[in-house]
Write a protein that holds these residues in place. Sequence first.
Motif, mmCIF file in Angstrom:
data_model
loop_
_atom_site.group_PDB
_atom_site.id
_atom_site.type_symbol
_atom_site.label_atom_id
_atom_site.label_comp_id
_atom_site.label_asym_id
_atom_site.label_seq_id
_atom_site.Cartn_x
_atom_site.Cartn_y
_atom_site.Cartn_z
ATOM 1 N N VAL A 1 47.955 7.552 -11.664
ATOM 2 C CA VAL A 1 48.458 8.615 -12.541
ATOM 3 C C VAL A 1 47.354 9.012 -13.507
ATOM 4 C CG1 VAL A 1 50.231 9.300 -14.201
ATOM 5 C CG2 VAL A 1 50.786 7.641 -12.395
ATOM 6 N N GLY A 2 46.951 10.265 -13.443
ATOM 7 C CA GLY A 2 45.929 10.747 -14.366
ATOM 8 C C GLY A 2 44.635 9.965 -14.294
ATOM 9 N N GLY A 3 44.275 9.534 -13.069
ATOM 10 C CA GLY A 3 43.040 8.796 -12.883
ATOM 11 C C GLY A 3 43.111 7.346 -13.305
ATOM 12 N N GLN A 4 44.323 6.853 -13.572
ATOM 13 C CA GLN A 4 44.501 5.472 -13.988
ATOM 14 C C GLN A 4 45.528 4.773 -13.092
ATOM 15 O OE1 GLN A 4 42.753 4.045 -16.581
ATOM 16 N NE2 GLN A 4 41.650 5.994 -16.789
ATOM 17 N N TYR B 1 39.648 7.671 -5.212
ATOM 18 C CA TYR B 1 39.740 6.716 -6.321
ATOM 19 C C TYR B 1 38.826 5.535 -6.047
ATOM 20 C CZ TYR B 1 41.852 4.245 -10.249
ATOM 21 O OH TYR B 1 42.050 3.624 -11.441
ATOM 22 N N LYS C 1 48.732 2.563 -12.824
ATOM 23 C CA LYS C 1 49.891 2.190 -13.622
ATOM 24 C C LYS C 1 50.791 1.286 -12.778
ATOM 25 C CE LYS C 1 48.752 5.025 -17.003
ATOM 26 N NZ LYS C 1 48.323 4.533 -18.320
ATOM 27 N N ARG D 1 52.458 12.143 -4.838
ATOM 28 C CA ARG D 1 52.207 10.945 -5.643
ATOM 29 C C ARG D 1 51.512 9.891 -4.778
ATOM 30 N NH1 ARG D 1 57.923 9.586 -8.451
ATOM 31 N NH2 ARG D 1 56.662 7.993 -9.550
#
Length: 361
Positions: free
Chosen positions: A52-55, A15, A57, A32
Amino acid sequence: MLPTEEYFGKLELVYSFFGAMPTGVSVSETGRIFVCFPRWGDDVKFTVAEIVGGQLKPYPNLETNLMNPSNITMSFISVQSVIADGRGTLWVLDTAAPNFSEPIKGGAKLVAVDLKTNTIRKVYTFAENVVLPTTYLNDVRFDFRVGQSGYAYITDSSSRGPGAIIVVNLENGNAFRRLHGANSTSPDPFFLPKVEGKILLNRIPYGTTSPFRLASDGIAISPDGRILFFCPLSSRHLYSISTEALRDIRIPDSNLHDYVRYWGEKGASDGMITDAKGNVYAGDYEHNSIRKILPNGIMATIAHDPRILWPDTFSIGPDQYLYFIVNQLHRQARFHYGKDLRQKPYSLLRIKIDEFPAPTF
């Protein structure tokens, strides 16, 4: 063409962070990924997050990440570390010390978040003789095989007071300081860090400089929970101690140094972690490297790469990868007369080690 320095270790980018600077990462037993962003001056919209999903949160939600002066025990102020314990809980270590200030009274805490319900299950706060005005809670390790509910071990990496290991009984919340101001938890007075070929000093505007001095920081626990490894941030030395001795308050703190083992130089490290076979992994921020220390004391370098610009926190995932944050901490403005030299993005990297994380239960 002249010879050049050899780099090695197959790194993978997990990331890229284009916002606030991260410090901590932890991968749960289900894969996770959680990260944290202490409030050190960047625009921190949330101090704990899940990828989560490349974002990113906010975790467990945005409300918890907004400091609430009327309920500081249930809101995150400035989180330095997040640790998934392998059995369904994310532990959040809140320094309550934004910009390295004196901890806000009642705000320094260890928070257990249930990963199934994504809700806070328990909060441990600390007495004033445990979290001092100089305390900076840095990192934490767990062992749930001792006592009724297990124990936590937290490093105090103070820059202007005594370092220590804080021991927490998770059954009743009773906490106490160990190795308070000991040589093993204190900055090495002769340590002169050199990062990217330059001497690292606190350099504030108008030419004032001072040594880079931070106490006990990196921490790791053996797979059986019996040995705790630790190191000051301003040091190249590795130490360990029996966790039984740490918990035994019948041993005066003044005598506890007799139980400390010195392992030699491993390089200057921020984060550390252990795998299921008892190997210790430690960063070397002076040499853009990651070390592996075997149980017999033999040390090896498993990665040396120019992208490892200050390896911070480590985590071992169920996929047998070693995950680690790279955040260019040494390029912060406080080391360069007020000029921020960090270049975004900051990174979450991983390297395959083919080992599982050390169990906690």
